[in-house]
Design a protein around this motif. Sequence first.
Motif, PDB file in Angstrom:
ATOM      1  N   THR A   1      40.478  40.409  39.598  1.00 41.68           N
ATOM      2  CA  THR A   1      41.419  39.476  38.961  1.00 41.68           C
ATOM      3  C   THR A   1      41.925  40.156  37.696  1.00 41.68           C
ATOM      4  O   THR A   1      41.411  41.213  37.298  1.00 41.68           O
TER       5      THR A   1
ATOM      6  N   GLU B   1      50.275  35.648  48.424  1.00 46.00           N
ATOM      7  CA  GLU B   1      48.919  35.099  48.278  1.00 46.00           C
ATOM      8  C   GLU B   1      48.320  35.220  46.880  1.00 46.00           C
ATOM      9  O   GLU B   1      47.087  35.290  46.719  1.00 46.00           O
ATOM     10  N   TRP B   2      49.157  35.266  45.848  1.00 47.06           N
ATOM     11  CA  TRP B   2      48.665  35.444  44.481  1.00 47.06           C
ATOM     12  C   TRP B   2      47.608  34.394  44.096  1.00 47.06           C
ATOM     13  O   TRP B   2      46.612  34.703  43.444  1.00 47.06           O
ATOM     14  N   GLN B   3      47.815  33.149  44.554  1.00 45.75           N
ATOM     15  CA  GLN B   3      46.885  32.084  44.152  1.00 45.75           C
ATOM     16  C   GLN B   3      45.481  32.317  44.707  1.00 45.75           C
ATOM     17  O   GLN B   3      44.500  31.901  44.100  1.00 45.75           O
ATOM     18  N   ARG B   4      45.383  32.994  45.864  1.00 50.39           N
ATOM     19  CA  ARG B   4      44.073  33.195  46.494  1.00 50.39           C
ATOM     20  C   ARG B   4      43.444  34.543  46.146  1.00 50.39           C
ATOM     21  O   ARG B   4      42.240  34.655  45.998  1.00 50.39           O
ATOM     22  N   HIS B   5      44.278  35.559  46.046  1.00 48.39           N
ATOM     23  CA  HIS B   5      43.749  36.904  45.798  1.00 48.39           C
ATOM     24  C   HIS B   5      44.634  37.614  44.779  1.00 48.39           C
ATOM     25  O   HIS B   5      45.766  37.965  45.107  1.00 48.39           O
ATOM     26  N   GLN B   6      44.090  37.852  43.598  1.00 38.47           N
ATOM     27  CA  GLN B   6      44.913  38.555  42.595  1.00 38.47           C
ATOM     28  C   GLN B   6      44.939  40.060  42.893  1.00 38.47           C
ATOM     29  O   GLN B   6      45.990  40.678  42.857  1.00 38.47           O
TER      30      GLN B   6
ATOM     31  N   GLU C   1      38.533  43.580  45.259  1.00 35.05           N
ATOM     32  CA  GLU C   1      38.809  42.167  44.972  1.00 35.05           C
ATOM     33  C   GLU C   1      38.662  41.941  43.473  1.00 35.05           C
ATOM     34  O   GLU C   1      37.557  41.735  42.980  1.00 35.05           O
TER      35      GLU C   1
ATOM     36  N   TYR D   1      51.320  42.622  49.535  1.00 35.96           N
ATOM     37  CA  TYR D   1      50.710  42.399  48.212  1.00 35.96           C
ATOM     38  C   TYR D   1      51.396  43.274  47.146  1.00 35.96           C
ATOM     39  O   TYR D   1      51.296  42.977  45.960  1.00 35.96           O
TER      40      TYR D   1
ATOM     41  N   LYS E   1      41.591  37.512  55.619  1.00 34.40           N
ATOM     42  CA  LYS E   1      43.038  37.326  55.438  1.00 34.40           C
ATOM     43  C   LYS E   1      43.788  37.660  56.731  1.00 34.40           C
ATOM     44  O   LYS E   1      44.918  37.252  56.937  1.00 34.40           O
TER      45      LYS E   1
END
Length: 259
Positions: free
Chosen positions: A107, A172-177, A105, A164, A222
């Motif tokens: 960013t 889901e870019w906004q939630r999980h980079q 996880e 991904y 997820k």
Amino acid sequence: MEDFKIQSVLLTGSDRGIGLGLVQQFLELLHPPQFLFATCRHPEGPEGQVLKEMAARCSKNARLVVLQLDVTDPHSITAAAKEVEEHLAGCGLNLLINNAGIAQETTLDSETAQSMAAVYATNTIGPMQVCQAFLPLLKRAAMKSNCPGMSCGKAAIVNMSSSYGSITALDEWQRHQDVSYRCSKAALNMLTRCQSLGYGTTGVLCVSLHPGGVKTHLGAEKGVLTVDSGTKKILDVLSSLSAKDNGTFVDWRGQRVPW
Ligand code: NDP
């Protein structure tokens, strides 16, 4: 699906999550594989033990063989390939599923060279080296088969990818980079395309598969699909893949995922 017959399958990362679910689904087929090679990093660990207990319960017409295979360790890959070849005694390997994977996880800010390299080693370099090691057996299966066209029952590589890794969808870019994970799966998708060109001519079907959001250690919150329902759908898709799917990226419903 009732017609889905496959002599031999090898899975990486099969001691939990989607891998373990797939082992279960293959064993429950009307015609289970004669050889199901369930590989994992630690066959002697508690999760490997679950596989061994499943192997002991198998019927005579299906053999579950539990083997050690760490996709980041070339020696373990070649040792497993040698053992599989001995078990197959002159027959080829029909289906290789590169399922093992890890995620971090991260960013854009927190990503490090170490995590980037570790995720790439497991998710991209691992599948590449596993395919290289098992290619002779896959080619043998393609050559010996009487089946026309391409299919998982004949000879195929399925690389477990993720939406991904889709450069277009950026799911889901906004939630999980999860930058390293996305890059590793985008690279895996390119590997699939390259393999489809290089190996496709020898009759080996090569596909990237997004399994959907499955409730596993990796999928965590997820996930929407249970391991049981998700892996059932994956088997449906595997049973339907053909030459038109060579070098494509499909999901658990059999629909194309944009690159
Ligand atoms: P899990 O974390 O539940 O399982 C991962 C498996 O990979 C474990 O068996 C693990 O073994 C194995 N593994 C990790 N590193 C290695 C290695 N170096 N060598 C061999 N095996 C290894 O994840 P999932 O079941 O959810 O994921 C399976 C695949 O599906 C992955 O490729 C993942 O990227 C993909 N995927 C999953 C989604 C989901 O929602 N669950 C969504 C999209 C893609 P060990 O027990 O030794 O750690």
